[in-house]
Write an enzyme that holds these catalytic residues in place. Structure first.
Site, PDB file in Angstrom:
ATOM      1  N   GLN A  21       0.784  -1.612   0.091  1.00 21.58           N
ATOM      2  CA  GLN A  21      -0.019   0.255  -0.174  1.00 21.58           C
ATOM      3  C   GLN A  21       1.036   1.413  -0.026  1.00 21.58           C
ATOM      4  OE1 GLN A  21      -2.679  -1.672   3.366  1.00 21.58           O
ATOM      5  NE2 GLN A  21      -3.675   0.414   2.550  1.00 21.58           N
ATOM      6  N   PHE A  64      -6.216  -3.835   3.168  1.00 22.31           N
ATOM      7  CA  PHE A  64      -7.034  -3.666   4.775  1.00 22.31           C
ATOM      8  C   PHE A  64      -5.836  -3.081   5.614  1.00 22.31           C
ATOM      9  CE2 PHE A  64      -9.025  -7.117   2.378  1.00 22.31           C
ATOM     10  CZ  PHE A  64     -10.050  -6.704   1.645  1.00 22.31           C
ATOM     11  N   GLU A  82       0.415  -2.124   4.819  1.00 19.84           N
ATOM     12  CA  GLU A  82       1.106  -1.030   4.835  1.00 19.84           C
ATOM     13  C   GLU A  82       2.012  -0.472   4.903  1.00 19.84           C
ATOM     14  OE1 GLU A  82      -2.081   2.103   6.813  1.00 19.84           O
ATOM     15  OE2 GLU A  82       0.282   3.967   7.074  1.00 19.84           O
ATOM     16  N   ARG A  93      -4.958   7.486  17.565  1.00 21.25           N
ATOM     17  CA  ARG A  93      -6.415   7.536  16.791  1.00 21.25           C
ATOM     18  C   ARG A  93      -7.995   6.169  17.900  1.00 21.25           C
ATOM     19  NH1 ARG A  93      -9.211   8.662  11.976  1.00 21.25           N
ATOM     20  NH2 ARG A  93      -6.979   8.982  10.380  1.00 21.25           N
ATOM     21  N   ARG A 141      -8.096  -1.309   8.949  1.00 19.40           N
ATOM     22  CA  ARG A 141      -8.924  -1.013   8.396  1.00 19.40           C
ATOM     23  C   ARG A 141      -9.569  -0.684   9.726  1.00 19.40           C
ATOM     24  NH1 ARG A 141     -13.460  -3.204   4.580  1.00 19.40           N
ATOM     25  NH2 ARG A 141     -14.156  -1.922   3.195  1.00 19.40           N
ATOM     26  N   PHE A 170      -8.163   1.663  11.966  1.00 15.40           N
ATOM     27  CA  PHE A 170      -6.441   1.788  12.733  1.00 15.40           C
ATOM     28  C   PHE A 170      -6.573   1.833  14.130  1.00 15.40           C
ATOM     29  CE2 PHE A 170      -2.734   5.264  12.541  1.00 15.40           C
ATOM     30  CZ  PHE A 170      -2.025   3.705  11.922  1.00 15.40           C
ATOM     31  N   THR A 228      -4.136  11.482  10.185  1.00 21.41           N
ATOM     32  CA  THR A 228      -2.993  12.011  12.324  1.00 21.41           C
ATOM     33  C   THR A 228      -2.031  12.862  11.929  1.00 21.41           C
ATOM     34  OG1 THR A 228      -2.715   9.986  13.132  1.00 21.41           O
ATOM     35  CG2 THR A 228      -5.327  11.153  13.415  1.00 21.41           C
ATOM     36  N   ALA A 234      -5.657   5.312   5.601  1.00 17.98           N
ATOM     37  CA  ALA A 234      -6.726   6.105   5.829  1.00 17.98           C
ATOM     38  C   ALA A 234      -7.836   6.638   5.693  1.00 17.98           C
ATOM     39  CB  ALA A 234      -5.630   7.270   6.620  1.00 17.98           C
ATOM     40  N   GLU A 241     -13.150   2.757   5.223  1.00 18.45           N
ATOM     41  CA  GLU A 241     -12.839   2.657   7.292  1.00 18.45           C
ATOM     42  C   GLU A 241     -14.113   2.879   7.998  1.00 18.45           C
ATOM     43  OE1 GLU A 241      -8.626   3.389   8.718  1.00 18.45           O
ATOM     44  OE2 GLU A 241      -8.649   4.473   7.767  1.00 18.45           O
TER      45      GLU A 241
END
Lengths: 755, 462
Positions: free
Chosen positions: A191, A222, A226, A304, A336, A338, A434, A503, A706
């Protein structure tokens, strides 16, 4: 517009990493993962493995030319274990052979000696030992300590959610190919192409321009690809670079499941206080995040969690503290939501417990506390056009909550062995990375001489349809038919310094960059058309591939305009750039306005429990969701339905357990069960909330990746509600997932059976 | 030489017999539509069609290519997504597109093939059956709602297919490309069966062996049952039924006489594996596997069953409970094979029921499964057989409980005592399928469920 890949997908012609035709001389790599969860490596015997015909090389930490470090936020994770192993499956060696069968045979011949070190797999134990991955953080609003005396009812409790395996159907993998002059090309199922490029450069001690990362598409991610796609790309690249031959490394499912991290399990303590009229006055929560053996993305995920402490409610006095605890399991990672879903589960548990105490349905408390315009989130941002109440009210009337309650009560009166239950679930999710600097994106748009268009962005297609949305954005911006536009693979050589597609922000960030590039092209084309038509460029417009002058169509069409513009030596390529405006966050005071906007929604969930066998079904999930002005309802519906099913899976069937030795117990698809067609909700209905989308959402179309996952939390409470119809007074411990085992054990508690 | 047809292509290969068919398709033939998802038959991303001639007639069904040894393809027609042709999307593919039932696309080829298999099946198409055609396919993206819409669309556009010639009808309506009409003749020309030369690992359906040790099978080589007549087919002589060990789960579940004797057979079958696995896995394999939760073992332990073994010393027949001697330990001598299973068909006074609870209802391994048969004579239990899986090292016939029930009145008091006895007979352990306490509770509940389903009037509210 249909998903761009529709026809390629249904005819099997879509190309994924493992489908890329192999170059001559390609070698295959497998990874030797640590067989112990914690230990000091005292020796390893590779001779037998290395002697196996077909084995080309076995690499260890000592073979890494650059830094043996893949930690993205905190540098605490080696690519290959050096001296100590911290979890089962931690990569120790990479074995390269003529084919993957031989590499696997060689792997089984490696002898690994170690001195055992104490293993911790329990988050509570890690917390008590103060074994943290990084310092805790606290978000505060009002004065929670002072508010308790004002509360008519105060309840405390515990809530725990389990890990969740991503189970992207395509496993992790990479294919690394040496290029001339010491450069490397990496095809990676990631990702985050730029992240992969940066870390591979660090590991090989190469500048980023020597490494090109290309991503065609992913077979699901998902969040699991990442940060955690990086290791496999780096290992393939290390081997390819050392051997100067192409190397492919695709994890087999078992390796993927036990070597890679999952959604973070949380164990939390809450205290909630309500006024007589059911307003939540105070909420105090301590989150213990199980981070696993290294930080990975845990700092951002923990953050988060704190951002989503209060879900869609306004609570004047809040104190939320979160600790990330170190355990000897694979580092937990993005998935998903996070960290958001974990926070929502706790506030909903707190509300459910207070409702139980008061003998009322939880929805009466939920309804009383929904956010209103200008309410402050605990991190200081003020709610702007919060559609929480609009969604709630629409669900309540459109899906007839009072009637459904009556129907269910009637059903339960008639039925002994099947019991039904329902729950309401409002959601709120903040959109933006964030970490403010990550909210930037680039795009590169080429218009070729024949009028066809090549579109390059940093957005990775993983099924969500972001490429389709970007083509829509470009088609609209240039006023051409979508078929003229080809979405190119995501490639660090074409668009540099990209953020991961994560995100839920892929379409917003990359779409705005595409708009910026297209606006430049539009301007140049208007000037070119003005020259041709001997008119003021400001009087020119392009509508549906036709040049208009002063509000009237001309004979000049797209293809001819482009051909003429080329002859006029107009630059037909443009680079676009976007950085989300207005957002900021100050960590030193834990206050700011980190989100471009919030997504809201509400769902009514009903479930049936077979109280004889402990099995259950989700009967319906009915949703009113705040899509803004959905630019592609079919894609958004897909995200909504898929997110709901995945969220329900997290809280029902999907159970990740490690034993005391840190061995993952459900390590295959025969033991780790994700929802199938038979266990997905029987019916998902939805309505789009009629409300304008915010300007920071692409074309006013809000992010949908998400937020829908969060509705799954309602399934937990609908099931409990049904169980309570069989055992009035049954109070659950808010331990998820609520597997059929947990259901049956709660319906027939051993001690009660004896009395 | 292994000889078969892959799509429209004639294959002759000397590659190892034990190579997973999926690897041949992807890495030897270069057709990458079938995907590697799990290599354990649980996701369906590698699902393909298998066409085989039976008595001159060509029938297709779905299989998972990850658990199929290459040599099993011999003499057959294997169809991947590429084999549906590139001309235009078939109605199946079109329905998936129209309903946006695709996201990442990795599961899509397998799903398209499973639905094509559904179109080729000769069962009457109901919505329930059509949706069940996807019970072996996982999709992590869509949440299945769009897939359900696509399936319902197919049910609308699939008018009644002619029973006799479904293939030509499907060709005429664009579901299959024209070359399918030549396949019967093409397959007929592959005359000789595939014979392996040496002593190798014997594979039946392969659905467990290939999950456990695919690499070892590639090294050791594989051999197969050679369609010996005593091991194929289902025969009924008076009230005794013989099922050959090579008979697949699907063949058992679709057998008209068995469906007549077990009215809920189709529903029980839904609890066992998935459509493609049922098309592959055999009764003999399920017994030989000796797993304590083997569904068919539990099913037949509650009937008066014997297992027929053939070997160098000839044939012998022993009661099924005696066949299971300990954890993964069978009364099977070297060189002996399971030839068949024989059992007494339930008569009009016999009540039979099968129950299974697993974490996920479909395509999952039981936490506890159980079967009960009761023959009643004027309200008295003349004979009872209770079996349960997941509660002991072997698929368990609860002999004492069964014996106790004999001659008793069928009432709550009898059942309460039987429940207590059953708890003494079992010895479950805690594992990933559930804790010991849960499994004990679950057996009690399933015993109750048997009574609830068979004799609702006896089962009182708690």
């Amino acid at each position: 517009m249909k998903h761009l890949d529709s026809i390629a997908h249904v005819t099997g012609r879509s190309r994924y990493l493992d489908d890329i035709p192999e170059q001559k001389g390609t070698l295959h790599a497998v990874v030797f993962g640590s067989p112990v969860a914690h230990g000091r490596i005292t020796g390893a015997d590779l001779t037998e493995a290395a002697r196996l015909p077909g084995v080309v090389a076995i690499f260890s930490a000592a073979d890494i030319p650059g830094e043996n470090q893949i930690g993205g936020i905190i540098p605490d994770e080696p690519l290959l274990a050096d001296g100590t192993v911290h979890f089962r499956g931690q990569p120790v060696f990479v074995i390269v052979a003529e084919n993957d069968f031989t590499a696997r045979q060689a792997r089984s011949l490696i002898r690994f000696d170690y001195e055992p070190l104490p293993i911790c797999t329990d988050v509570q134990e890690a917390f008590e030992k103060q074994s943290f991955l990084f310092p805790p953080r606290t978000f505060q609003l009002g004065d929670v300590d002072a508010c308790w005396p004002d509360c008519a009812v105060v309840v405390e409790g515990e809530a725990a959610t389990g890990a969740q395996e991503h189970l992207y159907l395509e496993t992790q993998g990479a294919y690394a190919v040496p290029l001339e002059n010491g450069a490397m090309k990496i095809y990676s199922s990631t990702q985050g192409p730029t992240l992969t490029q940066r870390i591979a450069g660090r590991v090989l001690d190469l500048p980023m321009h020597q490494i090109e990362v290309e991503v065609g598409r992913l077979g699901g991610a998902f969040g699991g690809k990442e940060d955690q796609a990086t290791a496999w790309a780096c290992l393939a690249t290390l081997a390819a670079w050392r051997l100067q031959r192409p190397v492919k490394l695709v994890l087999q499912r078992h390796d993927d499941i036990y070597m890679t991290g999952k959604r973070h399990p949380y164990r939390s303590h809450f205290k909630i206080g309500l006024s007589k009229d059911l307003r939540i006055l105070g909420y105090e929560v301590t989150f213990l995040q199980d981070g696993g053996a290294a930080a990975d993305l845990s700092p951002a995920i923990l953050e988060r969690t704190l951002f989503h402490t209060t879900n869609a409610y306004f609570i004047p006095h809040v104190k939320a503290t979160a600790y990330s605890c170190r355990t000897n399991v694979a580092p937990y990672t993005a998935f998903r939501g996070f960290g958001g879903p974990q926070a929502l589960f706790v506030i909903e548990a707190a509300i459910a417990k207070a409702a139980f105490e008061l003998g009322i349905p939880a929805w009466q408390i939920q309804e009383k506390n929904l956010l209103a315009e200008g309410d402050a989130f605990p991190y200081g941002q003020l709610a702007e056009k919060p559609h929480a109440r609009a969604c709630w009210d629409t669900v309540k009337t459109a899906y007839a909550l009072p009637l459904r309650e009556k129907e269910i009560a009637e059903f339960n009166r008639q039925s002994t062995w099947l019991k039904k239950g329902l729950a309401m679930m409002p959601i709120c999710f903040g959109i933006s990375f964030t970490k403010t600097p990550m909210n930037q994106a680039g795009a590169l748009v080429h218009i070729y001489q024949d009028g066809s268009i090549g579109l390059n962005t940093g957005a990775v297609e993983m099924g969500q349809g972001v490429h389709t949305k970007l083509v829509q954005v470009a088609a609209k911006a240039l006023s051409v038919a979508p078929h003229r536009i080809k979405m190119e693979p995501t490639d660090t050589n074409r668009v540099a310094n990209t953020s991961p597609t994560a995100a839920s922000s892929g379409a917003d960030l990359n779409g705005k960059a595409v708009q910026h590039a297209c606006a430049q092209l539009r301007q140049r084309l208007h000037e070119a058309a003005g020259k041709l038509l001997q008119a003021d460029p400001d009087a020119i417009d392009i509508r549906e591939e036709q040049v208009w002058l002063s509000g009237k169509p001309t004979d000049l069409r797209w293809a001819q305009l482009i051909a003429e513009a080329f002859l006029q030596r107009v630059n037909l390529s443009a680079q676009g750039y976007y950085a989300t405006p207005h957002i900021h966050f100050d960590k030193s005071i834990e206050k700011g306005s980190p989100f471009a906007y919030h997504v809201y929604g509400a769902a009514l969930i009903t479930a049936t429990v077979d109280v004889l066998r402990g099995r259950y079904e989700l009967d319906s999930v009915e949703i009113v969701h705040d899509f803004g002005n959905s630019m592609n309802p079919a894609l958004d519906q897909g995200q909504l339905e898929g997110g709901v099913a995945q969220g329900i899976g997290w809280l029902t069937l999907e159970e990740v357990r490690y034993n005391a030795e840190g061995r993952l117990l459900a390590d295959s698809l025969s033991t780790y069960k994700v929802p199938d067609m038979g266990s997905a909700p029987k019916r998902i209905d939805y309505q789009m909330l009629q409300a304008e989308g915010p300007p920071l959402a692409i074309l006013g179309s809000k992010a949908t990746g998400e937020p829908p996952f969060l509705y799954g939390i309602g399934a937990y409470h609908a099931l409990v509600n049904a169980m309570q119809a069989f055992r009035p007074g049954l109070q659950l411990d808010f331990e998820a997932p609520l597997t059929p085992e947990r259901v049956l054990m709660a319906l027939y508690p051993p001690e009660k059976e004896q009395s | 030489m292994i000889e078969f047809w892959l799509n429209d292509q004639h294959i002759r290969t000397a590659l190892p017999a034990g190579l997973p068919l999926l690897d041949f398709i992807r890495y030897e033939s270069g057709q990458t539509g079938a995907k590697v998802g799990c290599r354990e038959g649980d996701c369906g991303a590698c699902l393909v069609l298998e066409g085989r001639l039976t008595a001159g007639a060509l029938h297709y069904h779905s299989i998972v290519s990850c658990l199929t040894p290459l040599a099993k393809a011999h003499g057959r027609h294997l169809v991947t997504i590429e084999g549906l042709g590139a001309a235009a999307p078939t109605p199946v593919q079109k329905a998936l597109v129209d309903h946006s039932a695709i996201q990442c696309g990795f599961c899509t080829p397998g799903i398209a093939m499973a639905l094509t298999a559904l179109c080729l099946s000769d069962e009457d198409l109901t919505e329930d059956r059509a949706l069940a055609a996807l019970d072996g396919n996982l999709c992590r993206c869509t949440g299945y709602q769009s897939l359900k819409r696509a399936v319902r669309e197919l049910l609308l556009i699939l008018p009644i297919r002619p029973e006799d010639r479904p293939i030509s009808w499907l060709i005429a309506h664009g579901f299959l490309p024209a070359y399918f009409s030549e396949m019967t003749e093409r397959l007929t020309r592959i005359a000789a069966p595939f014979i392996s030369e040496k002593e190798k690992t014997l594979v039946a359906g392969g659905t467990d062996l290939y999950v456990q040790r695919p690499d070892a099978l590639l090294q050791s080589g594989v051999t197969f049952f050679q369609n010996a007549p005593e091991r194929t087919g289902i025969r009924i002589e008076e009230s005794r039924c013989t099922i050959g060990s090579e008979v697949t789960s699907t063949a058992i579940l679709q057998h008209p006489a068995l469906r007549a004797h077990f009215p809920r057979l189709e529903a029980y079958g839904r609890l066992i594996a998935s459509t493609p696995i049922r098309n592959m896995g055999t009764l003999g394999g399920n017994l030989a596997n000796a797993s304590p939760i083997a569904d068919w073992a539990i099913f037949f332990l509650a009937l008066d069953s014997t297992v027929v073994l053939t070997g160098p010393a000839g044939e012998r027949e022993l009661p099924l409970p005696h066949f299971f001697q300990g954890y993964k330990k069978l009364d099977l001598q070297p060189g002996e094979l399971i030839a068949a299973l024989r059992f007494e068909l339930p008569g009009p006074d016999t009540f039979f029921h099968f129950e299974k609870v697993s974490k996920r209802k479909h395509l999952d391994i039981a936490s506890v499964n159980s079967a009960l048969s009761i023959r009643l004579e004027e309200g008295i239990i003349a004979q009872a057989r209770l079996s349960a899986g997941g509660v002991s090292p072997v698929p368990l016939y609860l002999e004492k409980t069964s014996h106790f029930l004999q001659g008793k009145l069928l009432n709550a008091a009898t059942l309460q005592q039987a429940q207590a006895l059953a708890q003494e007979e079992i010895s479950p352990i805690s594992d990933i399928r559930g804790s010991e306490t849960y499994k004990r509770l679950l057996l009690r509940q399933l015993f109750t469920a048997h009574i609830h389903e068979l004799f609702p009037e006896v089962h009182e509210a708690p």
